[in-house]
Scaffold this motif. Structure first.
Motif, mmCIF file in Angstrom:
data_model
loop_
_atom_site.group_PDB
_atom_site.id
_atom_site.type_symbol
_atom_site.label_atom_id
_atom_site.label_comp_id
_atom_site.label_asym_id
_atom_site.label_seq_id
_atom_site.Cartn_x
_atom_site.Cartn_y
_atom_site.Cartn_z
ATOM 1 N N ALA A 3 4.520 2.516 -3.382
ATOM 2 C CA ALA A 3 4.540 1.229 -2.767
ATOM 3 C C ALA A 3 6.076 0.688 -2.844
ATOM 4 C CB ALA A 3 3.757 0.043 -3.414
ATOM 5 N N ARG A 4 6.637 0.938 -4.085
ATOM 6 C CA ARG A 4 7.988 0.458 -4.213
ATOM 7 C C ARG A 4 8.796 1.085 -3.543
ATOM 8 N NH1 ARG A 4 10.665 2.281 -7.800
ATOM 9 N NH2 ARG A 4 8.914 3.135 -9.184
ATOM 10 N N LEU A 5 8.958 2.427 -3.545
ATOM 11 C CA LEU A 5 9.624 3.455 -2.555
ATOM 12 C C LEU A 5 9.752 2.831 -1.057
ATOM 13 C CD1 LEU A 5 9.435 6.887 -3.426
ATOM 14 C CD2 LEU A 5 11.359 5.750 -3.390
ATOM 15 N N LEU A 6 8.355 2.443 -0.323
ATOM 16 C CA LEU A 6 8.238 2.023 0.822
ATOM 17 C C LEU A 6 8.909 0.744 1.024
ATOM 18 C CD1 LEU A 6 4.756 3.144 1.670
ATOM 19 C CD2 LEU A 6 6.792 4.115 2.567
ATOM 20 N N LEU A 7 8.845 -0.193 0.141
ATOM 21 C CA LEU A 7 9.411 -1.381 0.189
ATOM 22 C C LEU A 7 10.868 -1.338 0.326
ATOM 23 C CD1 LEU A 7 8.510 -4.385 0.726
ATOM 24 C CD2 LEU A 7 8.616 -4.493 -1.926
#
Lengths: 139, 139
Positions: free
Chosen positions: A111-115
DNA sequence: CTAGTTGCAAATTGTTTGCTATGTA
DNA sequence: TACATAGCAAACAATTTGCAACTAG
């Protein structure tokens, strides 16, 4: 519970009511965990046999609009509804059709990466991961 | 290409044939990228107008069984078919309905975790992640 | 000839819509 | 009275099935 009360007043502001049918649909979704409209309908009809499936669809739509339930497309068939608080990720085996569940924490890194990379806010509670479960791989 | 040849012999071993209809369906999926059975059918009918949608469904099933195409449930409507080599993950925005794509490498860590902890072999090419895209979050 | 394949029509499944009757504020 | 709602039947969309006709090996 005050949930019930605030729900009622939210509906009231819109000139709507918490009818027995809607309450039964919500209860059924709560109880069943993940259920298709069909399954919800059968459950509701266990209590009130005359409730029509049309009413179930309309109630589910309304409850979803109110943010009380949500639906997910697991696998191929009909979507399944569950209560909003239902927080986990589904592992759907495309071989046997089985559904396992894991904590959403597993997706935190992703999720962090995608954000960061895409500005995409992942909704981990609305998610089905497809693959092959242990049983089917070993079988 | 030898793909075509091995495909033919695979089919032949099963007493099946690579018919024009099946070839057209495969070509259409290749060309369209992601397409519903309906769209595939229209495309195919551009070349061979008599091909029935039933045939398209059956061809898609067969091609999927052979591992040449696969289908994904993006959003609510009909599933979309794409060729197997089509390797990326879909980011589906539930607000605007838009689809973005990212590399499956982003999921490598997650895939390893799931395999280790749950014995679940994630199929990253068959995956739609739901959430909110940058545009919708900012707008 | 035999078995796989196609096209068509009909059946199924999941979902939505139009309408009337009912119930409640 | 006015308006939301429920139930029912019919419409609809997506998909599957049954079956007769066709075709390649």
């Amino acid at each position: 519970m005050s949930d019930q009360v605030s729900l009622r007043s939210t509906l009231h502001q819109r000139g709507m009511r918490m009818t027995p049918q809607r309450q039964l649909v919500l209860d059924a979704v709560r109880e069943l965990g993940h259920a298709t409209p069909e399954q919800v309908c059968r459950k509701v009809q266990g209590t009130a046999s005359t409730v029509n499936i049309t009413t179930v669809y309309r109630a589910l739509d309304l409850l979803e609009e109110l943010g009380l339930v949500r639906h997910t497309h697991l696998g191929h068939g009909a979507p399944t509804y569950s209560v909003e608080e239902h927080e986990h990720v589904h592992l759907a085996c495309h071989r046997c059709g089985g559904i396992d569940e894991v904590s959403t924490e597993l997706l935190d890194d992703l999720a962090r990466l995608l954000l960061e990379q895409r500005g995409f806010a992942l909704d981990a509670t609305h998610l089905a991961l497809s693959g092959t479960c242990r049983n089917c791989r070993e079988g």
